[in-house]
Motif scaffolding. Sequence first.
Motif, PDB file in Angstrom:
ATOM      1  N   VAL A 152     -16.391   1.361   1.982  1.00  0.00           N
ATOM      2  CA  VAL A 152     -15.121   1.243   1.268  1.00  0.00           C
ATOM      3  C   VAL A 152     -15.422   1.051  -0.208  1.00  0.00           C
ATOM      4  N   ASP A 153     -14.816   1.854  -1.051  1.00  0.00           N
ATOM      5  CA  ASP A 153     -14.983   1.718  -2.498  1.00  0.00           C
ATOM      6  C   ASP A 153     -14.212   0.469  -2.936  1.00  0.00           C
ATOM      7  N   GLU A 154     -14.953  -0.612  -3.220  1.00  0.00           N
ATOM      8  CA  GLU A 154     -14.323  -1.907  -3.485  1.00  0.00           C
ATOM      9  C   GLU A 154     -13.456  -1.884  -4.751  1.00  0.00           C
ATOM     10  N   GLN A 157      -3.767 -12.131  -4.776  1.00  0.00           N
ATOM     11  CA  GLN A 157      -3.648 -11.111  -3.733  1.00  0.00           C
ATOM     12  C   GLN A 157      -4.635  -9.968  -3.928  1.00  0.00           C
ATOM     13  N   VAL A 158      -4.761  -9.491  -5.158  1.00  0.00           N
ATOM     14  CA  VAL A 158      -5.671  -8.372  -5.424  1.00  0.00           C
ATOM     15  C   VAL A 158      -7.113  -8.785  -5.147  1.00  0.00           C
ATOM     16  N   GLY A 159      -7.466 -10.000  -5.551  1.00  0.00           N
ATOM     17  CA  GLY A 159      -8.810 -10.500  -5.297  1.00  0.00           C
ATOM     18  C   GLY A 159      -9.120 -10.588  -3.815  1.00  0.00           C
ATOM     19  N   TRP A 160      -8.099 -10.969  -3.020  1.00  0.00           N
ATOM     20  CA  TRP A 160      -8.299 -11.064  -1.572  1.00  0.00           C
ATOM     21  C   TRP A 160      -8.497  -9.675  -0.948  1.00  0.00           C
ATOM     22  N   GLN A 216     -15.134  -5.789   0.497  1.00  0.00           N
ATOM     23  CA  GLN A 216     -16.534  -6.203   0.498  1.00  0.00           C
ATOM     24  C   GLN A 216     -16.972  -6.642   1.891  1.00  0.00           C
ATOM     25  N   SER A 217     -16.062  -7.315   2.596  1.00  0.00           N
ATOM     26  CA  SER A 217     -16.371  -7.784   3.945  1.00  0.00           C
ATOM     27  C   SER A 217     -16.625  -6.614   4.893  1.00  0.00           C
ATOM     28  N   VAL A 218     -15.802  -5.567   4.782  1.00  0.00           N
ATOM     29  CA  VAL A 218     -16.002  -4.385   5.621  1.00  0.00           C
ATOM     30  C   VAL A 218     -17.372  -3.774   5.345  1.00  0.00           C
ATOM     31  N   ASP A 270     -15.012 -15.502   5.777  1.00  0.00           N
ATOM     32  CA  ASP A 270     -15.656 -14.185   5.829  1.00  0.00           C
ATOM     33  C   ASP A 270     -17.154 -14.391   6.024  1.00  0.00           C
ATOM     34  N   PRO A 271     -17.680 -14.075   7.204  1.00  0.00           N
ATOM     35  CA  PRO A 271     -19.119 -14.246   7.440  1.00  0.00           C
ATOM     36  C   PRO A 271     -19.965 -13.055   7.040  1.00  0.00           C
TER      37      PRO A 271
END
Length: 338
Positions: free
Chosen positions: A3-5, A73-76, A82-84, A125-126
Amino acid sequence: MIVDERFAARTARELVSAAKVPDLGELEALVAGMKDNALTAQDLVLDSFLLAPAHADDVRARLAAGTVLVLDQVGWVKANAQSVNGMVDEAALPAPVTPATAKGAAVEVAGVLSLLSTRVLGQFDPFAEEAGRLMFVAPAVLIAEEAMNVDARDFRMWVALHEATHQVQFATAPWLREHMRSLLSGVVSTRVRMPGVGGIVDLFATVGRILKGEASLVDLIRDEEMRAALDEATAILSLLEGHADVVMDEVGAGVIPSVRRLRRKFEARRDAGQGGFLSNLLGMDLKLAQYRDGAKFVRAVRREVGQKGFSRVYDEPANLPSTAEIHEPELWLDRVHG
């Protein structure tokens, strides 16, 4: 990068609804307060696990290495992108990821997460970092406590207890991160038959429809091995969420005066619909009944073997419950405790 963060964040800026922004002083107090709550919650939750002293010291060291973030919200949304990327092994994908497909996945993820960004209060988020990170969505916390008309101090600590429980779970069982990553990589990288989009496609090409509830992973995945992995991941998520619900109420009873009122209010809110990225991706409708299944399992096991007997669930992958065992805890007790 699947995913393009940056593109996910850019897309989210166009999509997220404008939440009420407090004045600078209130915002600074919220951020500092949530970080303090997280650290306090970690200690309270860890004590409730009744670990042996040496094990507890190891867990504290892992917790100290983690990160606590209070995000808009945008940061989340960007954090979940990033988590994906941390969750899915790119080498397991059936085809190489191109810049175009990474941007397409970013649009899918950002589109759905933008809708969730005012409802998801916090998340552990692990995957994005080895030590994990605890995240709270500041606008969602403010919206929820105003909508439910609850004491802000009590509510913020209660939310922190739930998410800190997840952090302690993964710190107690450091093998759990890679175990979940392996399961989810296999599920997310599988090929599925998607009606209406040209037959066999990569699962990530349909992630938006899955997150919106327009398609179900359970129905799309035909490979029996992948269906078994999905079932195992779903059982683990039920366990983790149910255990967190039990801890937030039991530990909260000693430090949060209005904990019972919070539970009543929150159950009504959760019944109205609140899922996280992972639960939605797995096709789990994690409303009240699913959280209760996990909580019932935890309570039933602890009635029979106590907290220390329950803690064996975090000893090794073989001790994790199956979906059948979540619904019939005596099956797990017979298998693990004889």
